[in-house]
Design a protein around this motif. Structure first.
Motif, PDB file in Angstrom:
ATOM      1  N   ILE A  50    -147.942  68.386 -56.841  1.00 14.55           N
ATOM      2  CA  ILE A  50    -148.264  66.997 -56.908  1.00 14.55           C
ATOM      3  C   ILE A  50    -147.896  66.449 -55.858  1.00 14.55           C
ATOM      4  O   ILE A  50    -148.357  65.615 -54.787  1.00 14.55           O
ATOM      5  CB  ILE A  50    -147.925  66.356 -58.115  1.00 14.55           C
ATOM      6  CG1 ILE A  50    -148.480  67.027 -59.417  1.00 14.55           C
ATOM      7  CG2 ILE A  50    -148.230  64.985 -58.132  1.00 14.55           C
ATOM      8  CD1 ILE A  50    -148.071  66.454 -60.695  1.00 14.55           C
ATOM      9  N   MET A  51    -146.370  66.722 -55.331  1.00 16.06           N
ATOM     10  CA  MET A  51    -145.780  66.160 -54.100  1.00 16.06           C
ATOM     11  C   MET A  51    -146.506  66.562 -52.599  1.00 16.06           C
ATOM     12  O   MET A  51    -146.067  66.184 -51.960  1.00 16.06           O
ATOM     13  CB  MET A  51    -144.388  66.172 -54.164  1.00 16.06           C
ATOM     14  CG  MET A  51    -143.840  65.467 -55.558  1.00 16.06           C
ATOM     15  SD  MET A  51    -142.158  65.686 -55.787  1.00 16.06           S
ATOM     16  CE  MET A  51    -141.498  65.251 -54.492  1.00 16.06           C
ATOM     17  N   GLY A  52    -147.414  67.689 -52.938  1.00  8.53           N
ATOM     18  CA  GLY A  52    -147.839  68.366 -51.759  1.00  8.53           C
ATOM     19  C   GLY A  52    -147.525  69.842 -51.150  1.00  8.53           C
ATOM     20  O   GLY A  52    -148.256  70.147 -50.240  1.00  8.53           O
ATOM     21  N   ALA A  54    -146.408  72.721 -39.868  1.00 10.15           N
ATOM     22  CA  ALA A  54    -147.303  71.916 -39.113  1.00 10.15           C
ATOM     23  C   ALA A  54    -147.953  70.614 -39.920  1.00 10.15           C
ATOM     24  O   ALA A  54    -149.064  70.549 -40.285  1.00 10.15           O
ATOM     25  CB  ALA A  54    -148.559  72.899 -38.719  1.00 10.15           C
ATOM     26  N   SER A  55    -146.817  69.906 -40.296  1.00 11.08           N
ATOM     27  CA  SER A  55    -146.986  68.594 -41.089  1.00 11.08           C
ATOM     28  C   SER A  55    -145.796  67.744 -40.842  1.00 11.08           C
ATOM     29  O   SER A  55    -144.879  67.832 -40.446  1.00 11.08           O
ATOM     30  CB  SER A  55    -146.854  68.955 -42.551  1.00 11.08           C
ATOM     31  OG  SER A  55    -146.849  67.830 -43.523  1.00 11.08           O
ATOM     32  N   LYS A  56    -146.580  66.438 -40.837  1.00 12.16           N
ATOM     33  CA  LYS A  56    -145.708  65.261 -40.465  1.00 12.16           C
ATOM     34  C   LYS A  56    -144.794  64.835 -41.917  1.00 12.16           C
ATOM     35  O   LYS A  56    -144.237  64.047 -41.984  1.00 12.16           O
ATOM     36  CB  LYS A  56    -146.406  64.215 -40.072  1.00 12.16           C
ATOM     37  CG  LYS A  56    -147.606  63.440 -40.793  1.00 12.16           C
ATOM     38  CD  LYS A  56    -148.155  62.442 -40.085  1.00 12.16           C
ATOM     39  CE  LYS A  56    -149.509  61.892 -40.751  1.00 12.16           C
ATOM     40  NZ  LYS A  56    -150.550  62.721 -40.824  1.00 12.16           N
ATOM     41  N   ILE A  90    -145.073  60.460 -57.545  1.00 13.72           N
ATOM     42  CA  ILE A  90    -145.039  60.877 -59.055  1.00 13.72           C
ATOM     43  C   ILE A  90    -143.822  61.090 -59.421  1.00 13.72           C
ATOM     44  O   ILE A  90    -143.109  60.710 -60.684  1.00 13.72           O
ATOM     45  CB  ILE A  90    -145.526  62.347 -59.052  1.00 13.72           C
ATOM     46  CG1 ILE A  90    -146.058  62.487 -60.588  1.00 13.72           C
ATOM     47  CG2 ILE A  90    -144.676  63.492 -58.645  1.00 13.72           C
ATOM     48  CD1 ILE A  90    -147.308  61.583 -61.265  1.00 13.72           C
ATOM     49  N   GLU A  91    -142.699  61.207 -58.519  1.00 13.61           N
ATOM     50  CA  GLU A  91    -141.162  61.205 -58.783  1.00 13.61           C
ATOM     51  C   GLU A  91    -140.704  59.826 -58.593  1.00 13.61           C
ATOM     52  O   GLU A  91    -139.531  59.437 -59.147  1.00 13.61           O
ATOM     53  CB  GLU A  91    -140.663  61.962 -57.756  1.00 13.61           C
ATOM     54  CG  GLU A  91    -140.350  61.365 -56.368  1.00 13.61           C
ATOM     55  CD  GLU A  91    -141.575  61.388 -55.495  1.00 13.61           C
ATOM     56  OE1 GLU A  91    -142.608  61.630 -55.842  1.00 13.61           O
ATOM     57  OE2 GLU A  91    -141.285  61.330 -54.214  1.00 13.61           O
ATOM     58  N   GLY A  92    -141.721  58.770 -58.705  1.00 13.02           N
ATOM     59  CA  GLY A  92    -141.255  57.299 -58.599  1.00 13.02           C
ATOM     60  C   GLY A  92    -141.819  56.528 -59.510  1.00 13.02           C
ATOM     61  O   GLY A  92    -142.317  56.950 -60.714  1.00 13.02           O
TER      62      GLY A  92
HETATM   63  N1  LIG Z   1    -143.378  61.940 -52.316  1.00 11.21           N
HETATM   64  C1  LIG Z   1    -144.559  62.094 -52.950  1.00 11.21           C
HETATM   65  N2  LIG Z   1    -145.235  62.400 -51.863  1.00 11.21           N
HETATM   66  C2  LIG Z   1    -146.690  62.775 -52.433  1.00 11.21           C
HETATM   67  C3  LIG Z   1    -147.001  62.396 -53.526  1.00 11.21           C
HETATM   68  N3  LIG Z   1    -148.578  62.886 -53.644  1.00 11.21           N
HETATM   69  C4  LIG Z   1    -148.665  63.016 -52.293  1.00 11.21           C
HETATM   70  N4  LIG Z   1    -147.576  62.991 -51.521  1.00 11.21           N
HETATM   71  C5  LIG Z   1    -147.735  63.201 -50.174  1.00 11.21           C
HETATM   72  O1  LIG Z   1    -148.960  62.679 -49.442  1.00 11.21           O
HETATM   73  C6  LIG Z   1    -149.165  63.291 -48.390  1.00 11.21           C
HETATM   74  C7  LIG Z   1    -150.787  63.832 -48.581  1.00 11.21           C
HETATM   75  O2  LIG Z   1    -151.320  63.672 -47.395  1.00 11.21           O
HETATM   76  P1  LIG Z   1    -151.765  65.092 -46.509  1.00 11.21           P
HETATM   77  O3  LIG Z   1    -152.767  64.784 -45.679  1.00 11.21           O
HETATM   78  O4  LIG Z   1    -151.666  66.364 -47.395  1.00 11.21           O
HETATM   79  O5  LIG Z   1    -150.429  65.291 -45.648  1.00 11.21           O
HETATM   80  P2  LIG Z   1    -149.863  64.234 -44.537  1.00 11.21           P
HETATM   81  O6  LIG Z   1    -148.521  63.490 -45.007  1.00 11.21           O
HETATM   82  O7  LIG Z   1    -150.822  63.267 -44.072  1.00 11.21           O
HETATM   83  O8  LIG Z   1    -149.263  65.188 -43.540  1.00 11.21           O
HETATM   84  P3  LIG Z   1    -149.991  66.460 -42.477  1.00 11.21           P
HETATM   85  O9  LIG Z   1    -149.574  67.741 -43.323  1.00 11.21           O
HETATM   86  O10 LIG Z   1    -149.291  66.188 -41.401  1.00 11.21           O
HETATM   87  O11 LIG Z   1    -151.490  66.044 -42.689  1.00 11.21           O
HETATM   88  C8  LIG Z   1    -148.328  64.408 -48.164  1.00 11.21           C
HETATM   89  O12 LIG Z   1    -147.224  64.084 -47.358  1.00 11.21           O
HETATM   90  C9  LIG Z   1    -147.714  64.850 -49.530  1.00 11.21           C
HETATM   91  O13 LIG Z   1    -146.380  65.473 -49.428  1.00 11.21           O
HETATM   92  C10 LIG Z   1    -146.214  62.071 -54.605  1.00 11.21           C
HETATM   93  O14 LIG Z   1    -146.314  62.152 -55.852  1.00 11.21           O
HETATM   94  N5  LIG Z   1    -144.982  61.934 -54.192  1.00 11.21           N
END
Ligand SMILES: Nc1nc2c(ncn2[C@@H]2O[C@H](COP(=O)(O)OP(=O)(O)OP(=O)(O)O)[C@@H](O)[C@H]2O)c(=O)[nH]1
Length: 195
Positions: free
Chosen positions: A179-181, A8-10, A161-163
């Motif tokens: 960290i990436m979620g 359930a995530s974009k 973080i990976e960039g």
């Molecule tokens: N590639 C990458 N993505 C990151 C990093 N830190 C956070 N994210 C992404 O940033 C977003 C954090 O916002 P959220 O509100 O948790 O999730 P969202 O992308 O808005 O998507 P939903 O789950 O639909 O709310 C997520 O998509 C994480 O995967 C990172 O260091 N690298």
């Protein structure tokens, strides 16, 4: 072992992390209004961790209520700077302000996950990483930001973080997937024992 769930995530990053760990998923974003949920929880003095747990559960339950045929996974990541939640920037001025707040400090990146079935939470977990930013000059932060495109900045917050983001930090403790979620190790463990 369950190896097909609804995400359930974009977040393309979350989908990628699941698939790299042999967990197939159908994507059905919840489109939960995160800002209004955050505002109401902050009025009740909720901590960043509580906010991320609640958002992950809301996202998972919302989709699970209409998809009883699958387990549904929701997730949310927040930055916690000394107990204060740092939300994503709405513009580049806010992005620089966030970097100046994080500059030279240690913050936590908290990622919460909820798995729901028939509209109710059946499992959840939260994992934290600790990131200590170098003490950088404002000019260095401006130059760093200039390298981050809008799409990345507004989707992921001020570092990937990976960039490029890794160059901001003197020390990182914790799981890169967190960290990436997505704390995927804990998710895999749950799904492999799911009966
Ligand atoms: N590639 C990458 N993505 C990151 C990093 N830190 C956070 N994210 C992404 O940033 C977003 C954090 O916002 P959220 O509100 O948790 O999730 P969202 O992308 O808005 O998507 P939903 O789950 O639909 O709310 C997520 O998509 C994480 O995967 C990172 O260091 N690298």
């Amino acid at each position: 072992m369950i190896n097909k769930i609804i995400l359930a995530s974009k977040s393309g990053v979350r989908k990628k992390i699941l698939e790299e760990n042999q967990i197939r998923c159908l994507v059905e974003p919840s489109n939960v209004d995160e800002d209004s949920v955050k505002d109401s929880l902050l009025k009740m003095n909720a901590t960043p961790e509580i906010i991320s747990k609640n958002l992950a559960e809301l996202k998972a339950n919302k989709i699970s209520q209409r998809r009883h045929d699958h387990l549904v996974l929701g997730a949310d990541s927040v930055i916690d700077l000394k107990g204060k939640i740092i939300s994503k920037p709405n513009n580049r001025k806010e992005a620089l302000e966030i970097l100046l707040d994080l500059n030279g400090q240690t913050h936590h990146l908290i990622s919460s996950v909820c798995i729901s079935q028939n509209g109710l939470m059946v499992w959840n977990c939260t994992d934290k990483a600790s990131l200590t930013m170098k003490q950088m000059k404002e000019e260095e932060l401006v130059n760093y930001l200039a390298k981050i495109n809008d799409e990345t900045l507004y989707a992921y917050n001020v570092y990937q973080i990976e960039g490029e983001g890794r160059s901001l930090f003197a020390n990182i403790e914790g799981d890169e997937d967190t960290i990436m979620g997505l704390p995927v190790k804990k998710i895999k463990e749950y799904l492999s024992n799911y009966k």
